[in-house]
Design a protein around this motif. Structure first.
Motif, PDB file in Angstrom:
ATOM      1  N   ALA A 224       0.823  -1.075  -0.041  1.00 36.60           N
ATOM      2  CA  ALA A 224      -0.035  -0.035   0.019  1.00 36.60           C
ATOM      3  C   ALA A 224       0.867   1.259  -0.005  1.00 36.60           C
ATOM      4  O   ALA A 224       0.599   2.221  -0.414  1.00 36.60           O
ATOM      5  CB  ALA A 224      -0.848  -0.003   1.200  1.00 36.60           C
ATOM      6  N   GLY A 225       1.687   1.360   0.843  1.00 43.06           N
ATOM      7  CA  GLY A 225       2.874   2.435   1.042  1.00 43.06           C
ATOM      8  C   GLY A 225       3.603   2.584  -0.337  1.00 43.06           C
ATOM      9  O   GLY A 225       4.204   3.764  -0.366  1.00 43.06           O
ATOM     10  N   LYS A 226       3.812   1.546  -1.167  1.00 48.84           N
ATOM     11  CA  LYS A 226       4.562   1.601  -2.320  1.00 48.84           C
ATOM     12  C   LYS A 226       3.883   2.010  -3.773  1.00 48.84           C
ATOM     13  O   LYS A 226       4.536   2.068  -4.673  1.00 48.84           O
ATOM     14  CB  LYS A 226       5.501   0.364  -2.360  1.00 48.84           C
ATOM     15  CG  LYS A 226       6.195   0.083  -1.134  1.00 48.84           C
ATOM     16  CD  LYS A 226       6.762  -1.500  -1.389  1.00 48.84           C
ATOM     17  CE  LYS A 226       7.520  -2.217  -0.218  1.00 48.84           C
ATOM     18  NZ  LYS A 226       8.070  -3.256  -0.041  1.00 48.84           N
ATOM     19  N   LEU A 227       2.519   1.738  -3.553  1.00 54.04           N
ATOM     20  CA  LEU A 227       1.535   1.764  -4.849  1.00 54.04           C
ATOM     21  C   LEU A 227       1.400   3.115  -5.347  1.00 54.04           C
ATOM     22  O   LEU A 227       1.080   4.016  -4.654  1.00 54.04           O
ATOM     23  CB  LEU A 227       0.426   0.899  -4.555  1.00 54.04           C
ATOM     24  CG  LEU A 227      -0.450   0.903  -5.808  1.00 54.04           C
ATOM     25  CD1 LEU A 227       0.170   0.291  -6.882  1.00 54.04           C
ATOM     26  CD2 LEU A 227      -1.913   0.189  -5.498  1.00 54.04           C
ATOM     27  N   LYS A 228       1.998   3.269  -6.617  1.00 54.58           N
ATOM     28  CA  LYS A 228       1.651   4.563  -7.476  1.00 54.58           C
ATOM     29  C   LYS A 228       0.487   4.164  -8.273  1.00 54.58           C
ATOM     30  O   LYS A 228       0.782   3.350  -9.045  1.00 54.58           O
ATOM     31  CB  LYS A 228       2.779   4.945  -7.770  1.00 54.58           C
ATOM     32  CG  LYS A 228       2.633   6.437  -8.323  1.00 54.58           C
ATOM     33  CD  LYS A 228       3.937   7.073  -8.942  1.00 54.58           C
ATOM     34  CE  LYS A 228       3.819   8.482  -9.648  1.00 54.58           C
ATOM     35  NZ  LYS A 228       4.971   8.957 -10.291  1.00 54.58           N
ATOM     36  N   LEU A 229      -0.718   4.905  -7.993  1.00 54.94           N
ATOM     37  CA  LEU A 229      -1.854   4.362  -8.913  1.00 54.94           C
ATOM     38  C   LEU A 229      -2.468   5.834  -9.563  1.00 54.94           C
ATOM     39  O   LEU A 229      -2.691   6.863  -9.034  1.00 54.94           O
ATOM     40  CB  LEU A 229      -2.819   3.858  -8.213  1.00 54.94           C
ATOM     41  CG  LEU A 229      -4.282   3.636  -8.579  1.00 54.94           C
ATOM     42  CD1 LEU A 229      -4.103   2.530  -9.662  1.00 54.94           C
ATOM     43  CD2 LEU A 229      -5.162   3.434  -7.534  1.00 54.94           C
ATOM     44  N   VAL A 230      -2.702   5.549 -10.658  1.00 57.68           N
ATOM     45  CA  VAL A 230      -3.510   6.562 -11.697  1.00 57.68           C
ATOM     46  C   VAL A 230      -4.523   5.928 -12.143  1.00 57.68           C
ATOM     47  O   VAL A 230      -4.634   5.155 -12.664  1.00 57.68           O
ATOM     48  CB  VAL A 230      -2.635   7.364 -12.707  1.00 57.68           C
ATOM     49  CG1 VAL A 230      -3.569   8.295 -13.475  1.00 57.68           C
ATOM     50  CG2 VAL A 230      -1.458   7.992 -12.267  1.00 57.68           C
ATOM     51  N   MET A 231      -5.888   6.385 -11.435  1.00 60.54           N
ATOM     52  CA  MET A 231      -7.112   5.838 -11.883  1.00 60.54           C
ATOM     53  C   MET A 231      -8.065   6.798 -12.755  1.00 60.54           C
ATOM     54  O   MET A 231      -7.994   7.766 -12.464  1.00 60.54           O
ATOM     55  CB  MET A 231      -7.819   5.249 -10.498  1.00 60.54           C
ATOM     56  CG  MET A 231      -8.109   6.386  -9.592  1.00 60.54           C
ATOM     57  SD  MET A 231      -9.328   5.801  -8.452  1.00 60.54           S
ATOM     58  CE  MET A 231     -10.879   6.351  -9.456  1.00 60.54           C
ATOM     59  N   MET A 232      -8.783   6.049 -13.613  1.00 61.91           N
ATOM     60  CA  MET A 232      -9.624   6.785 -14.213  1.00 61.91           C
ATOM     61  C   MET A 232     -11.064   6.199 -13.695  1.00 61.91           C
ATOM     62  O   MET A 232     -11.257   5.188 -13.682  1.00 61.91           O
ATOM     63  CB  MET A 232      -9.836   6.447 -15.752  1.00 61.91           C
ATOM     64  CG  MET A 232     -10.455   7.318 -16.505  1.00 61.91           C
ATOM     65  SD  MET A 232     -12.272   6.986 -16.642  1.00 61.91           S
ATOM     66  CE  MET A 232     -13.159   8.412 -16.103  1.00 61.91           C
ATOM     67  N   GLY A 233     -11.534   7.180 -13.245  1.00 64.33           N
ATOM     68  CA  GLY A 233     -13.006   7.012 -12.701  1.00 64.33           C
ATOM     69  C   GLY A 233     -13.439   8.141 -11.583  1.00 64.33           C
ATOM     70  O   GLY A 233     -12.511   8.994 -11.120  1.00 64.33           O
ATOM     71  N   GLY A 234     -14.587   8.073 -11.263  1.00 59.74           N
ATOM     72  CA  GLY A 234     -15.212   9.035 -10.317  1.00 59.74           C
ATOM     73  C   GLY A 234     -15.538  10.233 -10.955  1.00 59.74           C
ATOM     74  O   GLY A 234     -15.269  10.767 -11.959  1.00 59.74           O
ATOM     75  N   THR A 235     -16.105  11.240  -9.961  1.00 63.02           N
ATOM     76  CA  THR A 235     -16.240  12.527 -10.261  1.00 63.02           C
ATOM     77  C   THR A 235     -16.571  13.306  -9.142  1.00 63.02           C
ATOM     78  O   THR A 235     -17.115  12.536  -8.203  1.00 63.02           O
ATOM     79  CB  THR A 235     -17.531  12.680 -11.245  1.00 63.02           C
ATOM     80  OG1 THR A 235     -17.563  14.208 -11.556  1.00 63.02           O
ATOM     81  CG2 THR A 235     -18.889  12.166 -10.809  1.00 63.02           C
ATOM     82  N   LEU A 236     -16.102  14.535  -9.004  1.00 60.42           N
ATOM     83  CA  LEU A 236     -16.519  15.342  -7.759  1.00 60.42           C
ATOM     84  C   LEU A 236     -17.237  16.620  -7.843  1.00 60.42           C
ATOM     85  O   LEU A 236     -18.166  16.754  -7.191  1.00 60.42           O
ATOM     86  CB  LEU A 236     -14.745  15.563  -6.938  1.00 60.42           C
ATOM     87  CG  LEU A 236     -15.041  16.536  -5.766  1.00 60.42           C
ATOM     88  CD1 LEU A 236     -15.642  15.624  -4.576  1.00 60.42           C
ATOM     89  CD2 LEU A 236     -13.601  16.940  -5.465  1.00 60.42           C
TER      90      LEU A 236
END
Length: 421
Positions: A224-236
């Motif tokens: 978890a502390g090492k994971l670099k994630l770019v995600m497509m999803g969501g809206t604010l």
């Protein structure tokens, strides 16, 4: 599958987790234009299409892009809350029932002999989406309430199965909240191994549901502390693109998984509708791709003679074909929002993984609503987590709220065409 040794350490390493529809394919095409991107592997999961179709589509697209060497791995076949998945009609509207606007492997097989190694409907070992899987009446009865139809329970009035997508792959787990098997999907294991080896040196780009990422974090909390994630999803700040206009498609598929990822502490950048709806690809770009294909074909240019990847005329026309399908589908869906073209959801996420300056983010503690009703909100909504108001250590998500759309769109369309400025 283990990560191969001997990779140069100064390249940009990516793993893509995709539900390969049209914009996933365009994201792969964009990444293929970079000489210094090391695509370690691509994981195919459910979402726009069934997992088996996503794997086949991914293999097919990589073949067309000249990236046959990139491994394609099987990911999750259903969300964490269900035991089976059926693609819905909404995704078929925007991607076609084959995920590629009718221009996928089946269409290729009808028009030409597939090159050696080209995957066909039977070569991946995964059943075709139109082939039913038969189970006993008792098993079907037990699991019927846990079937996801595009993110909605089969009994939900919004559940609307796509034509020709009635393949069900049931798991043997007793509860959707308990891992079904000690054996993880090969794509999930691949993600775990890569993050353990490279840490922040590899970026996971998730352009479908977050089930695979969640499964990896659950199975290997140490990443978890090492994971670099770019995600497509969501809206604010914008309305969603699902039935209730609150949830976004990738999130509604598995809100529980997305909520766990948001709270995992992973370095997560959310590329949502707030920015992707500002990046619209129109017919002018696809016409240029077709014109470039014609010129390249008539000039007899050899792509191998160039120092950067140059797509063949046939591949350029394929990319134009699938993009034009999506452009027309989005215009028909909402002529007000998409008069200028199709939103480049997944390509923008891929681009941000390479260049974070394309977007400006607000770091917020975020959550995903997992229920609908009073005191719960609306299932699938991505919203600020009030826990962050009282806990300064609550995980923050980089929520993209502004994008340099013109810079990205110019780079995207010209790189696909093979034009360098």
């Amino acid at each position: 599958m283990t990560i191969q040794s001997g990779d140069p350490m100064n390249d940009r390493k990516l793993i893509l987790d995709v539900d390969t529809g049209i914009d996933d394919a365009l994201a792969l095409a964009y990444l293929a234009t970079f000489d210094d991107v090391n695509l370690l592997g691509v994981v195919g999961t459910y979402g726009n299409v069934a997992m088996g179709t996503a794997v086949r589509n991914t293999e097919y697209v990589l073949e067309r892009l000249g990236l046959r060497h990139v491994p394609v791995l099987r990911g999750s076949s259903h969300p964490s809350w269900a035991t089976s998945f059926i693609p819905d009609a909404g995704c078929a509207q925007f991607h076609g029932t084959d995920g590629l606007g009718g221009f996928g492997p089946a269409a290729f097989a009808r028009t030409a002999s597939a090159p050696a190694g080209m995957p066909d409907s039977g070569e991946t070992g995964i059943p075709a989406t139109s082939a039913p899987t038969y189970v006993s009446d008792s098993a079907e009865s037990d699991m019927r309430s846990l079937i996801s139809v595009g993110g909605y329970d089969v009994h939900d009035p919004h559940a609307n199965p796509a034509t020709d997508s009635f393949s069900l792959t049931f798991s043997s787990c007793d509860s959707a909240n308990v891992p079904c098997s000690p054996t993880l999907p090969e794509g999930v294991r691949f993600i775990i191994d890569a993050v353990r080896r490279y840490g922040g040196g590899v970026t996971v780009v998730a352009t479908g549901p977050l089930t695979d990422v969640d499964t990896a974090l659950t199975a290997a909390p140490d990443i978890a502390g090492k994971l670099k994630l770019v995600m497509m999803g969501g809206t604010l700040t914008q309305e969603g693109n699902c039935w209730d206009l609150t949830a976004e498609t990738n999130i509604i598929q598995d809100p529980e998984a997305a909520n766990r990822v948001f709270h995992s502490g992973a370095d997560t950048t959310m590329i949502g509708l707030d920015v992707t709806h500002r990046c619209l690809l129109g017919g002018m770009a696809t016409r240029r791709w077709r014109e470039t294909a014609d010129l390249r074909e008539h000039a007899g240019l050899d792509p191998s003679a160039y120092s950067y990847r140059l797509f063949s005329p046939r591949t350029l026309r394929f990319l134009a074909d699938i993009a034009d399908f999506s452009i027309a589908a989005n215009l028909k869906s909402d002529a007000r929002l998409f008069s200028a073209g199709m939103p480049l959801h997944d390509p923008l996420a891929a681009a941000v993984a390479l260049d974070s300056t394309l977007v400006s983010c607000l770091d917020l503690p975020m959550k995903v609503e997992t229920e609908t009703g009073d005191s719960h909100g609306t299932r699938g909504r991505t919203i600020g987590d009030p826990e962050g108001l009282i806990d300064p250590q609550a995980p923050r998500i980089h929520v993209a709220l502004h994008v340099e759309a013109e810079r990205f769109m110019d780079a995207f369309s010209t790189r696909i065409a093979g034009i360098r400025r």
